[in-house]
Design a protein around this motif. Structure first.
Motif, PDB file in Angstrom:
ATOM      1  N   THR A  52       0.858  -1.183   0.000  1.00 36.16           N
ATOM      2  CA  THR A  52       0.000   0.000   0.000  1.00 36.16           C
ATOM      3  C   THR A  52       0.898   1.238   0.000  1.00 36.16           C
ATOM      4  O   THR A  52       2.067   1.159   0.386  1.00 36.16           O
ATOM      5  N   THR A  53       0.343   2.357  -0.435  1.00 36.59           N
ATOM      6  CA  THR A  53       1.134   3.603  -0.429  1.00 36.59           C
ATOM      7  C   THR A  53       0.954   4.304   0.914  1.00 36.59           C
ATOM      8  O   THR A  53      -0.149   4.331   1.470  1.00 36.59           O
ATOM      9  N   VAL A  54       2.038   4.844   1.446  1.00 37.46           N
ATOM     10  CA  VAL A  54       1.998   5.556   2.737  1.00 37.46           C
ATOM     11  C   VAL A  54       2.875   6.801   2.622  1.00 37.46           C
ATOM     12  O   VAL A  54       3.719   6.906   1.722  1.00 37.46           O
ATOM     13  N   ARG A  55       2.609   7.754   3.588  1.00 37.28           N
ATOM     14  CA  ARG A  55       3.468   8.939   3.710  1.00 37.28           C
ATOM     15  C   ARG A  55       4.532   8.609   4.747  1.00 37.28           C
ATOM     16  O   ARG A  55       4.237   8.263   5.879  1.00 37.28           O
ATOM     17  N   PHE A  56       5.776   8.711   4.319  1.00 34.49           N
ATOM     18  CA  PHE A  56       6.874   8.389   5.216  1.00 34.49           C
ATOM     19  C   PHE A  56       7.885   9.515   5.120  1.00 34.49           C
ATOM     20  O   PHE A  56       8.452   9.753   4.040  1.00 34.49           O
ATOM     21  N   ASP A  57       8.068  10.185   6.270  1.00 31.48           N
ATOM     22  CA  ASP A  57       8.962  11.341   6.318  1.00 31.48           C
ATOM     23  C   ASP A  57       8.584  12.382   5.264  1.00 31.48           C
ATOM     24  O   ASP A  57       9.427  13.005   4.618  1.00 31.48           O
ATOM     25  N   GLY A  58       7.255  12.532   5.075  1.00 28.27           N
ATOM     26  CA  GLY A  58       6.757  13.562   4.193  1.00 28.27           C
ATOM     27  C   GLY A  58       6.741  13.197   2.729  1.00 28.27           C
ATOM     28  O   GLY A  58       6.325  14.019   1.899  1.00 28.27           O
ATOM     29  N   ASP A  59       7.165  11.955   2.403  1.00 23.04           N
ATOM     30  CA  ASP A  59       7.163  11.525   0.989  1.00 23.04           C
ATOM     31  C   ASP A  59       6.287  10.286   0.834  1.00 23.04           C
ATOM     32  O   ASP A  59       6.055   9.520   1.771  1.00 23.04           O
ATOM     33  N   ASP A  60       5.834  10.065  -0.440  1.00 25.00           N
ATOM     34  CA  ASP A  60       5.040   8.870  -0.727  1.00 25.00           C
ATOM     35  C   ASP A  60       5.992   7.670  -0.850  1.00 25.00           C
ATOM     36  O   ASP A  60       6.947   7.691  -1.608  1.00 25.00           O
ATOM     37  N   ARG A  61       5.680   6.689  -0.051  1.00 25.00           N
ATOM     38  CA  ARG A  61       6.498   5.458  -0.063  1.00 25.00           C
ATOM     39  C   ARG A  61       5.578   4.232  -0.221  1.00 25.00           C
ATOM     40  O   ARG A  61       4.364   4.337  -0.120  1.00 25.00           O
ATOM     41  N   ILE A  62       6.225   3.045  -0.459  1.00 23.96           N
ATOM     42  CA  ILE A  62       5.473   1.793  -0.582  1.00 23.96           C
ATOM     43  C   ILE A  62       5.733   0.996   0.683  1.00 23.96           C
ATOM     44  O   ILE A  62       6.885   0.712   1.043  1.00 23.96           O
ATOM     45  N   LEU A  63       4.635   0.614   1.347  1.00 21.27           N
ATOM     46  CA  LEU A  63       4.727  -0.263   2.511  1.00 21.27           C
ATOM     47  C   LEU A  63       4.358  -1.659   2.035  1.00 21.27           C
ATOM     48  O   LEU A  63       3.239  -1.910   1.581  1.00 21.27           O
ATOM     49  N   ALA A  64       5.345  -2.555   2.130  1.00 16.11           N
ATOM     50  CA  ALA A  64       5.144  -3.922   1.619  1.00 16.11           C
ATOM     51  C   ALA A  64       5.177  -4.894   2.769  1.00 16.11           C
ATOM     52  O   ALA A  64       6.119  -4.891   3.577  1.00 16.11           O
ATOM     53  N   ILE A  65       4.119  -5.729   2.853  1.00 17.53           N
ATOM     54  CA  ILE A  65       4.058  -6.816   3.842  1.00 17.53           C
ATOM     55  C   ILE A  65       4.327  -8.123   3.073  1.00 17.53           C
ATOM     56  O   ILE A  65       3.570  -8.504   2.167  1.00 17.53           O
ATOM     57  N   VAL A  66       5.438  -8.769   3.440  1.00 25.28           N
ATOM     58  CA  VAL A  66       5.910  -9.960   2.682  1.00 25.28           C
ATOM     59  C   VAL A  66       5.723 -11.196   3.553  1.00 25.28           C
ATOM     60  O   VAL A  66       6.229 -11.257   4.681  1.00 25.28           O
ATOM     61  N   ARG A  67       4.963 -12.173   3.013  1.00 24.16           N
ATOM     62  CA  ARG A  67       4.686 -13.413   3.756  1.00 24.16           C
ATOM     63  C   ARG A  67       5.357 -14.595   3.029  1.00 24.16           C
ATOM     64  O   ARG A  67       5.252 -14.734   1.810  1.00 24.16           O
TER      65      ARG A  67
END
Length: 808
Positions: free
Chosen positions: A108-123
């Motif tokens: 999913t896309t998230v705001r990280f340190d003021g920038d758009d980043r990708i948060l990936a959950i890997v199973r």
């Protein structure tokens, strides 16, 4: 860690909660800067999954984690950016140890340190992937399995089946048998309840043989196994074993055929058994055996099946692919192929062929009308060909042994016959020695031969010179008429067969052996005497160059006419000829009166006597070498050079050598081609003198008073030119009781007496001589010429004493 929401900066409590979730979630979590391809944040589970420490992992980027499917990763990130979130099961991660781990990724896309980043959950999805792969493998294996596989419910009804299982029952679609019960599918419906279910309950598995009834009436044998599942269902694995049963029947048949092959006695038996096995056991109705013919240098079709014989007969141009058979024989490897299917081959009566070499013996060929032969068919033919090759080897060895045994038996029989024949010849020769006249000698020989166990008839006949097959005169005979078709002795001896046999031996001047051919006018007559057929042999009766007729024998025993026996018969003919000569000589010596015949003939010495007005006297023979004979001749002419120059112009004179010169007389050794004077002795006549003078050569011979002068004249005319009878004188035979002078040896020197006594003791004067002059000379340590000088001097002294005493 600091996170932001879409509306702004998160509160401290929210940041704390997010931090806890990020670090303690059971799945690996990564924050990725997709623009810079960097990993900005990771939890402990991510480090554990990928095998890196946190510092090292944060130094890597997505290309390092997904090097083999990075394009898939980029496409996935693009979808997440567009939609804000996403899921994929198509990615896998490379660990630090080089292992590839299948993963499920939720992003999913998230705001990280003021920038758009990708948060990936890997199973980690490797366990699931493995299960799915296993399920797919099993499903694919079930679908593709050659064996039939079906899942049965608790009552034995089909829940699921593959195509192979459905085909056992004659269906193409597995759905056609879905729900079908055990009893409806198999021939023994109670087997599931009474046998399968109890066995599975007890041991977890059942195995056995089943029969599937088919609508076409052919029952299919099936080998099946049933295994229980946890949910009360069953797995049934079944296989059609009809081909296996057919192979077993083939192998059993091949085993029985192998025993028959190894008991075969010759090549023809081996070939017949081989073709019968290929047709009846292996199921190929068109087959043939070709054996190599070394003389013709080709493969010859020896035995063919009935179908192959009909094929060759109906299609004259069809030769059962002999060229392929030749290729198999030459290469020593199997040659096989199927016929092409284009229009050019539509008339080909065979669809497939295989040619298997039988070593050096030949080739075994089999053909199929319907379809190409399978690998199993070819392999069985090859295995069987190996047995056939061994059978040929054994049959050949047995044939050699039989031939050797037959040869040994034949040799034993020949040796036994030779022993019997040698005994017979010994008795015949004894009877010859006991006989007192020529007629008695002939009759004695016939009686001994015809009375033996080897022969039933013996006769001696003479043949006139005219070309008349009937001009045969029987001199002596003895015939056991019961052994031949003729009723009396005369009929047998005058039969065309007997006359032709004698004539043939006379003309060929050698031994002749023939089987009797009956001259029957009717077939019934020929068959009536077929058991009486006999063998006959004839040999010349001869002594040296003289011929006195033909000795013939007849009988029914093969051993009496073997090769060794033929040489014995020839020896017997020569012995009989010698006896006839001896009889004539004896008659010449013991007759109260004898006839002295004087002949004149042409010779080089006669011409020599006229040319030099000299006399030539024959002193005796020196040596014989083939057709050349050397004589010592005294010539009353002292110039040996003139003598040799004169005789050199005569082709018959091979050599002329001076022995000694005595004043105006030369003793010369002359070697000439032609008959020697000694032929008179061979004919039974005594040579009195031979000399040439005044251009005329004279020969005087002493013969019995009853001798036919014409025969003597004919004998001489065969060898010399211009022979004429000059005189015939009746002369009394010299007395045999001449008085022995008391002082006959008084004139001998000690050396002459010693040489004469030694020569006598060594058998030099015996007939035949026990030792030659050379051997006697060697024993005395002197030269042969010296021996002759002493002997002649001694003989001259002794003879002079007799003659002088008689004259006084």
């Amino acid at each position: 860690m600091t996170g932001t929401s879409e509306s702004g900066t998160a509160s401290g409590d929210e940041a704390t909660v997010f931090e806890r979730l990020f670090e303690h979630t059971p799945d690996a979590v990564l924050v990725i800067d997709s623009e810079a391809n960097r990993i900005l944040r990771c939890n402990d589970r991510a480090c554990e999954l990928l095998g890196y420490d946190r510092e090292r992992l944060l130094a890597l980027g997505p290309p390092d984690i997904h090097p083999h499917d990075y394009e898939v990763f980029e496409e996935f990130v693009e979808r997440v950016r567009d939609s804000g979130s996403g899921f994929t099961a198509e990615l896998s991660c490379h660990t630090r140890d080089g292992e590839v781990v299948a993963v499920d990724v939720t992003a999913t896309t998230v705001r990280f340190d003021g920038d758009d980043r990708i948060l990936a959950i890997v199973r980690d999805a490797s366990a699931r992937t493995k299960r799915e792969r296993e399920l797919r493998r099993r499903s694919a294996a079930m679908a593709a399995a050659d064996d039939g596989v079906a899942v049965l419910d608790g009552e034995g009804a089909v829940v699921h089946a593959n195509e192979a299982y459905a085909s056992l029952f004659g269906y193409d679609d597995p759905e056609a048998i879905a729900g079908a019960t055990w009893g409806a599918l198999y021939a023994n419906p109670d087997r599931f309840e009474l046998d399968c279910r109890p066995s599975v309950a007890e041991s977890g598995e059942w195995r056995g043989e089943l029969t599937v009834p088919r609508e076409d009436g052919d029952d299919v044998p099936v080998r099946a196994s049933v295994t229980g599942l946890e949910d009360g269902e069953f797995v049934c694995v079944a296989r059609d074993v009809s081909e296996e049963r057919r192979r077993e029947r083939r192998l059993t048949g091949l085993t029985e055929a192998s025993r028959d092959l190894l008991a075969a006695t010759d090549r023809d038996d081996v070939s017949r058994i081989a073709i019968r096995t290929v047709v009846d056991i292996l199921g190929h109705e068109i087959a043939c055996v070709r054996l190599y013919d070394a003389d013709a240098n080709e493969l010859v079709r020896t035995v063919t099946s009935d179908a192959a014989a009909e094929l060759v007969e109906s299609a004259l141009a069809y030769d059962l692919k002999s060229s392929n058979a030749g290729a198999a024989y030459r290469s020593g490897e199997t040659v096989r192929n199927g016929s092409p299917t284009d229009e050019a081959y539509t008339d080909d009566p065979c669809r497939a062929e295989v040619h298997v070499p039988l070593g050096e013996f030949g080739v075994l060929s089999a053909f199929d009308r319907e379809a190409p032969m399978g690998a199993v068919d070819v392999r069985l033919i090859e295995l069987f060909a190996g047995v056939v090759r061994s059978a040929f080897t054994r049959a050949e060895r047995e044939e050699r042994l039989r031939t050797r045994r037959s040869e040994l038996e034949r040799r034993r029989e020949e040796l036994a016959a030779a022993d019997r024949f040698n005994t017979l010849v010994t008795e015949v020769i004894r009877s010859v020695l006991r006989a007192t006249s020529g007629a008695a000698v002939r009759q004695s020989v016939c009686d001994e031969l015809a009375g033996s166990s080897l022969y039933e008839a013996a006769w001696i006949a003479t043949v006139e010179t005219r070309d008349d097959a009937d001009a045969v005169t029987i001199d002596s005979s003895a015939v056991a008429t019961g052994s031949f078709s003729e009723t009396d002795e005369e009929s047998f001896l005058t039969s065309p067969f007997a006359r032709r046999l004698v004539r043939k031996a006379h003309d060929a001047d050698t031994a002749v052996v023939e089987r009797r051919r009956f001259e029957s006018e009717s077939r019934d007559e020929a068959e009536s005497v077929a058991d009486d057929e006999s063998i006959a042999a004839a040999v010349p009766v001869a002594c040296g160059r003289q011929r006195f007729g033909v000795l013939a024998v007849a009988g029914a025993e093969e051993s009496g006419f073997a090769e060794a026996t033929q040489s014995g018969l020839e020896l017997l003919g020569e012995t009989l000829g010698f006896a006839i000569i001896a009889d004539r000589r004896r008659n010449t010596l013991i007759e109260s009166d004898s006839v002295e015949l004087e002949f004149s003939f042409e010779s080089p010495l006669g011409d020599l006597s006229a040319a030099f007005d000299c006399r030539c006297d024959h002193l005796g023979s020196v040596t014989d070498a083939g057709d050349a004979h050397a004589y010592e001749t005294r010539i009353t002419h002292g110039d040996f050079a003139e003598i040799r120059a004169f005789l050199d112009d005569y082709p018959a004179v091979r050599e002329c050598r001076l022995v000694e010169r005595r004043g105006a007389t030369c003793v010369v050794e002359i070697t000439v081609a032609g008959a020697p004077p000694g032929l008179l002795a061979e004919a039974g006549f005594s040579l009195v003198s031979l000399h040439a003078s005044d251009g005329d050569t004279r020969l005087m011979a002493e013969v019995p008073s009853d001798e036919d002068v014409t025969r003597v004249l004919d004998t001489l005319s065969e060898h010399w030119d211009g022979v004429e009878l000059v005189a015939k004188r009746q002369t009394p035979t010299r007395r045999a009781d001449l008085p022995v002078p008391i002082d006959g040896a008084a004139g001998l020197t000690d050396r002459q007496r010693s040489v004469l006594e030694t020569a006598y003791e060594e058998g030099y004067y015996d007939w035949p001589r026990r030792h030659t002059a050379e051997e006697v000379a060697e024993s005395l340590g002197i030269a042969s010429a010296t021996l002759h000088q002493h002997l002649r001097a001694a003989e001259h002294t002794l003879v002079s004493s007799f003659v002088d005493d008689e004259r006084e």
